[in-house]
Write a protein that holds these residues in place. Structure first.
Motif, PDB file in Angstrom:
ATOM      1  N   VAL A 141       4.295  41.526   0.465  1.00  0.00           N
ATOM      2  CA  VAL A 141       3.540  42.139  -0.626  1.00  0.00           C
ATOM      3  C   VAL A 141       4.465  42.832  -1.616  1.00  0.00           C
ATOM      4  N   ILE A 142       5.470  43.552  -1.126  1.00  0.00           N
ATOM      5  CA  ILE A 142       6.337  44.275  -2.061  1.00  0.00           C
ATOM      6  C   ILE A 142       7.248  43.322  -2.830  1.00  0.00           C
ATOM      7  N   ILE A 143       7.588  42.194  -2.222  1.00  0.00           N
ATOM      8  CA  ILE A 143       8.358  41.186  -2.962  1.00  0.00           C
ATOM      9  C   ILE A 143       7.496  40.627  -4.103  1.00  0.00           C
ATOM     10  N   LEU A 144       6.213  40.390  -3.818  1.00  0.00           N
ATOM     11  CA  LEU A 144       5.299  39.939  -4.870  1.00  0.00           C
ATOM     12  C   LEU A 144       5.154  40.986  -5.970  1.00  0.00           C
ATOM     13  N   CYS A 145       5.172  42.264  -5.601  1.00  0.00           N
ATOM     14  CA  CYS A 145       5.126  43.360  -6.588  1.00  0.00           C
ATOM     15  C   CYS A 145       6.270  43.238  -7.582  1.00  0.00           C
ATOM     16  N   SER A 146       7.435  43.005  -7.035  1.00  0.00           N
ATOM     17  CA  SER A 146       8.621  42.895  -7.875  1.00  0.00           C
ATOM     18  C   SER A 146       8.516  41.694  -8.816  1.00  0.00           C
ATOM     19  N   VAL A 147       7.992  40.592  -8.292  1.00  0.00           N
ATOM     20  CA  VAL A 147       7.843  39.380  -9.109  1.00  0.00           C
ATOM     21  C   VAL A 147       6.841  39.625 -10.246  1.00  0.00           C
ATOM     22  N   THR A 148       5.684  40.213  -9.928  1.00  0.00           N
ATOM     23  CA  THR A 148       4.676  40.428 -10.968  1.00  0.00           C
ATOM     24  C   THR A 148       5.151  41.441 -12.012  1.00  0.00           C
ATOM     25  N   MET A 149       5.921  42.441 -11.584  1.00  0.00           N
ATOM     26  CA  MET A 149       6.447  43.409 -12.551  1.00  0.00           C
ATOM     27  C   MET A 149       7.458  42.732 -13.478  1.00  0.00           C
ATOM     28  N   HIS A 150       8.293  41.873 -12.922  1.00  0.00           N
ATOM     29  CA  HIS A 150       9.263  41.134 -13.741  1.00  0.00           C
ATOM     30  C   HIS A 150       8.531  40.234 -14.742  1.00  0.00           C
ATOM     31  N   LEU A 151       7.490  39.564 -14.272  1.00  0.00           N
ATOM     32  CA  LEU A 151       6.725  38.688 -15.163  1.00  0.00           C
ATOM     33  C   LEU A 151       5.998  39.492 -16.247  1.00  0.00           C
ATOM     34  N   ALA A 152       5.559  40.708 -15.924  1.00  0.00           N
ATOM     35  CA  ALA A 152       4.923  41.572 -16.928  1.00  0.00           C
ATOM     36  C   ALA A 152       5.920  41.921 -18.032  1.00  0.00           C
ATOM     37  N   LYS A 153       7.134  42.214 -17.634  1.00  0.00           N
ATOM     38  CA  LYS A 153       8.175  42.516 -18.630  1.00  0.00           C
ATOM     39  C   LYS A 153       8.428  41.302 -19.520  1.00  0.00           C
ATOM     40  N   LYS A 154       8.513  40.135 -18.905  1.00  0.00           N
ATOM     41  CA  LYS A 154       8.731  38.905 -19.685  1.00  0.00           C
ATOM     42  C   LYS A 154       7.548  38.639 -20.619  1.00  0.00           C
ATOM     43  N   LEU A 203      -0.022  46.874  -9.691  1.00  0.00           N
ATOM     44  CA  LEU A 203      -0.641  48.086  -9.153  1.00  0.00           C
ATOM     45  C   LEU A 203      -1.449  47.761  -7.894  1.00  0.00           C
ATOM     46  N   SER A 204      -2.231  46.710  -7.946  1.00  0.00           N
ATOM     47  CA  SER A 204      -3.029  46.313  -6.784  1.00  0.00           C
ATOM     48  C   SER A 204      -2.136  45.965  -5.597  1.00  0.00           C
ATOM     49  N   LEU A 205      -1.067  45.244  -5.855  1.00  0.00           N
ATOM     50  CA  LEU A 205      -0.141  44.891  -4.782  1.00  0.00           C
ATOM     51  C   LEU A 205       0.558  46.134  -4.223  1.00  0.00           C
ATOM     52  N   GLY A 206       0.898  47.078  -5.087  1.00  0.00           N
ATOM     53  CA  GLY A 206       1.518  48.325  -4.626  1.00  0.00           C
ATOM     54  C   GLY A 206       0.599  49.096  -3.698  1.00  0.00           C
ATOM     55  N   LEU A 207      -0.678  49.148  -4.059  1.00  0.00           N
ATOM     56  CA  LEU A 207      -1.653  49.825  -3.200  1.00  0.00           C
ATOM     57  C   LEU A 207      -1.881  49.044  -1.907  1.00  0.00           C
ATOM     58  N   THR A 208      -1.818  47.721  -1.989  1.00  0.00           N
ATOM     59  CA  THR A 208      -1.925  46.888  -0.787  1.00  0.00           C
ATOM     60  C   THR A 208      -0.747  47.135   0.141  1.00  0.00           C
ATOM     61  N   PHE A 209       0.444  47.302  -0.432  1.00  0.00           N
ATOM     62  CA  PHE A 209       1.629  47.625   0.361  1.00  0.00           C
ATOM     63  C   PHE A 209       1.400  48.918   1.142  1.00  0.00           C
ATOM     64  N   VAL A 210       0.896  49.943   0.461  1.00  0.00           N
ATOM     65  CA  VAL A 210       0.623  51.229   1.122  1.00  0.00           C
ATOM     66  C   VAL A 210      -0.385  51.036   2.250  1.00  0.00           C
ATOM     67  N   TYR A 211      -1.421  50.262   1.996  1.00  0.00           N
ATOM     68  CA  TYR A 211      -2.437  49.993   3.020  1.00  0.00           C
ATOM     69  C   TYR A 211      -1.792  49.382   4.269  1.00  0.00           C
ATOM     70  N   PHE A 212      -0.950  48.378   4.095  1.00  0.00           N
ATOM     71  CA  PHE A 212      -0.338  47.732   5.255  1.00  0.00           C
ATOM     72  C   PHE A 212       0.684  48.630   5.947  1.00  0.00           C
ATOM     73  N   GLN A 213       1.284  49.554   5.224  1.00  0.00           N
ATOM     74  CA  GLN A 213       2.160  50.519   5.882  1.00  0.00           C
ATOM     75  C   GLN A 213       1.353  51.386   6.845  1.00  0.00           C
ATOM     76  N   PHE A 214       0.208  51.853   6.392  1.00  0.00           N
ATOM     77  CA  PHE A 214      -0.631  52.677   7.266  1.00  0.00           C
ATOM     78  C   PHE A 214      -1.249  51.853   8.387  1.00  0.00           C
ATOM     79  N   GLN A 215      -1.510  50.570   8.135  1.00  0.00           N
ATOM     80  CA  GLN A 215      -1.963  49.689   9.210  1.00  0.00           C
ATOM     81  C   GLN A 215      -0.875  49.584  10.285  1.00  0.00           C
TER      82      GLN A 215
END
Length: 192
Positions: free
Chosen positions: A62-75, A93-105
């Motif tokens: 999920v966090i790798i996908l976060c990085s990809v979507t942020m890079h694509l947003a910049k582009k 943002l959704s992926l970042g919150l999903t990352f937090v969810y899976f950390q607590f899981q």
């Protein structure tokens, strides 16, 4: 006298430099924490057969996908594609919150396996895991707050192909968070 373009250029360099210094200091903090973990491995109560919760594997993707979507947003904003930028920023943002969810899981999975950081059945190994993950989550909360500000500024139309410094700084920080979690994950996975 400085022109407006020169001022913007100097200001952008200053902001980037400040962010780089902050990321270096965060890296040093995590290097210190992982060094302490290395030293503590020699303790007799160290868990040698510890397995990371499966949720941490999901959060890695999920966090790798976060990085990809942020890079694509910049582009996308560099091409003045506001619709794609909006979609990609909200997805990040959704992926970042999903990352937090899976950390607590992952923590929930540890509790289900009776692995606690403190108390009678607590373990120093689990304590280190909690410290590393919670400190990373604290830095991630800063990333989520900055992303909310970036999204707000984007809706206020402050970014375009010639002015996208906020998105660029946000992307730098998200890439750093991505790298940091990959480092922590690999460290915890291979260092037993």
């Amino acid at each position: 006298m400085m022109t407006n373009e020169e001022y913007k250029s100097r200001s952008a360099r200053s902001y980037k430099l400040l962010l780089i210094f902050a990321m270096i200091s965060m890296t040093m903090m995590f290097a210190g924490l992982t060094s302490a973990l290395v030293v503590s491995k020699s303790r007799p109560d160290w868990m040698k057969d510890f397995q990371l919760p499966f949720s941490f594997f999901i959060s890695l993707a999920v966090i790798i996908l976060c990085s990809v979507t942020m890079h694509l947003a910049k582009k996308a904003i560099q091409k003045d594609n506001r619709k794609a930028t909006t979609y990609l920023l909200v997805t990040t943002l959704s992926l970042g919150l999903t990352f937090v969810y899976f950390q607590f899981q992952g923590f929930s999975q540890l509790f289900q396996n009776h692995m606690y950081p403190v108390g009678g059945s607590g373990s120093i190994t689990i304590s280190f895991l909690y410290v590393l993950v919670y400190v990373h989550l604290a830095h991630l909360s800063g990333g989520i707050i900055s992303l909310l500000i970036i999204i707000y500024n984007h809706f206020k139309q402050k970014y375009n192909s010639s002015q996208f410094l906020g998105i660029e700084l946000g992307a730098m920080y998200w890439h750093f968070l991505d790298f940091l979690w990959i480092y922590l994950f690999l460290f915890l996975y291979f260092f037993k």
